[in-house]
Design an enzyme around this catalytic site. Structure first.
Site, PDB file in Angstrom:
ATOM      1  N   CYS A   1      -6.929  92.673 115.564  1.00  0.00           N
ATOM      2  CA  CYS A   1      -6.714  91.663 115.528  1.00  0.00           C
ATOM      3  C   CYS A   1      -5.985  91.266 116.207  1.00  0.00           C
ATOM      4  O   CYS A   1      -4.825  90.922 115.816  1.00  0.00           O
ATOM      5  CB  CYS A   1      -6.871  90.799 114.500  1.00  0.00           C
ATOM      6  SG  CYS A   1      -6.821  89.034 114.177  1.00  0.00           S
TER       7      CYS A   1
ATOM      8  N   VAL B   1     -13.227  86.161 104.754  1.00  0.00           N
ATOM      9  CA  VAL B   1     -11.562  87.045 104.152  1.00  0.00           C
ATOM     10  C   VAL B   1     -11.390  87.577 106.035  1.00  0.00           C
ATOM     11  O   VAL B   1     -11.627  88.078 106.701  1.00  0.00           O
ATOM     12  CB  VAL B   1     -11.802  88.723 103.672  1.00  0.00           C
ATOM     13  CG1 VAL B   1     -11.066  89.284 103.716  1.00  0.00           C
ATOM     14  CG2 VAL B   1     -12.497  87.823 102.207  1.00  0.00           C
ATOM     15  N   THR B   2      -9.608  86.810 106.138  1.00  0.00           N
ATOM     16  CA  THR B   2      -9.709  86.784 107.813  1.00  0.00           C
ATOM     17  C   THR B   2      -8.217  87.632 107.132  1.00  0.00           C
ATOM     18  O   THR B   2      -7.216  87.474 106.434  1.00  0.00           O
ATOM     19  CB  THR B   2      -9.701  85.881 107.766  1.00  0.00           C
ATOM     20  OG1 THR B   2      -8.108  84.405 107.295  1.00  0.00           O
ATOM     21  CG2 THR B   2     -11.016  84.477 107.859  1.00  0.00           C
ATOM     22  N   VAL B   3      -7.811  88.486 108.648  1.00  0.00           N
ATOM     23  CA  VAL B   3      -5.927  88.346 108.437  1.00  0.00           C
ATOM     24  C   VAL B   3      -5.719  87.998 110.235  1.00  0.00           C
ATOM     25  O   VAL B   3      -7.013  87.072 111.082  1.00  0.00           O
ATOM     26  CB  VAL B   3      -5.983  90.479 109.063  1.00  0.00           C
ATOM     27  CG1 VAL B   3      -6.603  90.978 107.537  1.00  0.00           C
ATOM     28  CG2 VAL B   3      -6.968  89.919 110.299  1.00  0.00           C
TER      29      VAL B   3
ATOM     30  N   TRP C   1     -11.727  93.222 104.846  1.00  0.00           N
ATOM     31  CA  TRP C   1     -11.091  94.330 105.799  1.00  0.00           C
ATOM     32  C   TRP C   1     -10.926  95.125 104.817  1.00  0.00           C
ATOM     33  O   TRP C   1     -10.634  94.628 103.487  1.00  0.00           O
ATOM     34  CB  TRP C   1     -10.195  93.486 105.739  1.00  0.00           C
ATOM     35  CG  TRP C   1     -10.623  92.602 107.406  1.00  0.00           C
ATOM     36  CD1 TRP C   1     -10.161  91.479 107.396  1.00  0.00           C
ATOM     37  CD2 TRP C   1     -10.653  92.811 108.875  1.00  0.00           C
ATOM     38  NE1 TRP C   1     -10.393  90.882 108.554  1.00  0.00           N
ATOM     39  CE2 TRP C   1     -10.357  91.692 109.632  1.00  0.00           C
ATOM     40  CE3 TRP C   1     -10.287  94.293 109.307  1.00  0.00           C
ATOM     41  CZ2 TRP C   1     -10.279  91.698 110.395  1.00  0.00           C
ATOM     42  CZ3 TRP C   1      -9.991  94.378 110.744  1.00  0.00           C
ATOM     43  CH2 TRP C   1     -10.404  93.497 111.582  1.00  0.00           C
TER      44      TRP C   1
ATOM     45  N   TYR D   1     -13.832  84.772 122.990  1.00  0.00           N
ATOM     46  CA  TYR D   1     -14.958  84.724 122.203  1.00  0.00           C
ATOM     47  C   TYR D   1     -15.853  83.593 122.578  1.00  0.00           C
ATOM     48  O   TYR D   1     -17.303  83.964 121.742  1.00  0.00           O
ATOM     49  CB  TYR D   1     -14.039  84.040 120.761  1.00  0.00           C
ATOM     50  CG  TYR D   1     -13.178  85.284 119.890  1.00  0.00           C
ATOM     51  CD1 TYR D   1     -13.595  86.681 119.308  1.00  0.00           C
ATOM     52  CD2 TYR D   1     -12.387  85.523 120.401  1.00  0.00           C
ATOM     53  CE1 TYR D   1     -12.994  87.436 118.371  1.00  0.00           C
ATOM     54  CE2 TYR D   1     -11.369  86.549 119.774  1.00  0.00           C
ATOM     55  CZ  TYR D   1     -11.863  87.504 119.564  1.00  0.00           C
ATOM     56  OH  TYR D   1     -11.020  88.621 118.527  1.00  0.00           O
TER      57      TYR D   1
END
Length: 337
Positions: free
Chosen positions: A46, A112-114, A79, A177
């Protein structure tokens, strides 16, 4: 990734709703800086999480802020920590980062992100605002910076850093993106033109100065690097950003190699994770999930000649030491002819 994407009139718009609490020196925004209390959850794939791994390393925060590395692929759910023995993060004791989000009392919904920082005393994510996290590393975690750490966000240059970083975010970081996830031709072409207009602007800006703002590496350079390092491997083909490869833009290619060869940058890059994520997860774009073998990454180690422009990577500081044990990434040295 950082934020979930939505489509507005067939164009991609990033969801920028993040957890509002921060980790600060005095705890004024919810959580105080403490050595050993928090764990930074990232993926090497990422670009938004990559910023945090670079800044953490440059400032020497490895000894006070541990790091959980998720695998490069994930499903619509979460993730996962499939790189760890038994598929469970050894500190957090969870298999999915989703578990740390769901432990929050507010039922956080955007996704749910990093990157995400988890409070190990409660098992809850306390911040996932990727842009603020790295600024806080520079300004709020100063008590734990290593000796001779660089100033990545110097006060006298903050207005210019913020201005340049915002342009890069809108047109380049998020611009790739918008190209890749455009839902119709008109939206894609608009994003494509905007992306390459900004890259041309950056070519011109960096032709006469080694770094984006001032004479040293700053937050702005880190934010641009994480997109550039993925450009030829992913964005050029997978996201249809194919007017030019990075390696065909001489100034940006030399600039990116200069940073890659600077301790703290290339030693945080894992090209295999990067390619696996984009090509295997984005099956709406790449239905076969086939991961390309190329491009050959050894060019990242070739001479760049940017020293002739002057500047000092770390200013009055010094480069970081060796990569922390267990955090190494595959070396490109074996590919060097």
């Amino acid at each position: 990734m950082a934020g979930q994407g939505t489509y507005v009139e067939e164009s991609f718009e990033r969801d920028t709703r993040y957890i509002p609490t921060r980790i600060t020196a005095d705890g004024r925004d919810g959580f105080p800086v403490e050595a050993g209390r928090y764990r930074l959850a990232v993926s090497r794939a990422c670009p938004w999480a990559h910023r945090t791994t670079i800044v953490r390393r440059l400032l020497g925060l490895e000894t006070v802020l541990s790091m959980a590395v998720a695998g490069p692929t994930h499903d619509s759910d979460s993730w996962t920590f499939d790189l760890d023995p038994g598929g469970v993060d050894p500190v957090l004791g969870i298999a999915k980062l989703k578990d740390a989000y769901e432990a929050r009392p507010d039922g956080y919904k955007p996704g749910v992100t990093v990157p995400a920082i988890v409070d190990t005393t409660t098992g809850q994510v306390v911040t996932n605002d990727f842009a603020q996290i790295t600024l806080d590393f520079s300004t709020e975690w100063t008590a734990f910076h290593r000796d001779n750490a660089p100033d990545l966000y110097p006060e006298a240059l903050r207005a210019e850093i913020d201005e340049v970083a915002e342009l890069i975010y809108q047109d380049v970081n998020n611009g790739v993106y918008r190209c890749g996830f455009a839902g119709k031709q008109e939206s894609y072409e608009k994003a494509y033109d905007r992306l390459f207009a900004r890259l041309d602007w950056l070519e011109e800006r960096l032709a006469t100065q080694r770094y984006l703002v001032g004479e040293t590496i700053t937050e702005a350079d880190i934010r641009l690097f994480t997109t550039l390092v993925r450009f030829d491997a992913v964005y050029h083909g997978h996201f249809k950003c194919n007017r030019s490869k990075l390696s065909e833009m001489p100034v940006l290619w030399a600039y990116a190699r200069d940073l890659f060869q600077t301790p703290g940058f290339g030693d945080t890059v894992n090209f295999e994770h990067i390619k696996a994520h984009y090509y295997e997860v984005h099956t709406d774009i790449n239905p076969t999930a086939i991961v390309p073998k190329g491009p050959d990454p050894s060019g990242w180690l070739t001479e760049h000649g940017r020293e002739a422009l002057g500047g000092m990577p770390f200013g009055q500081g010094a480069p970081p030491g060796s990569v922390a044990a267990g955090e190494e990434v595959p070396s490109l040295e074996q590919d060097r002819g």
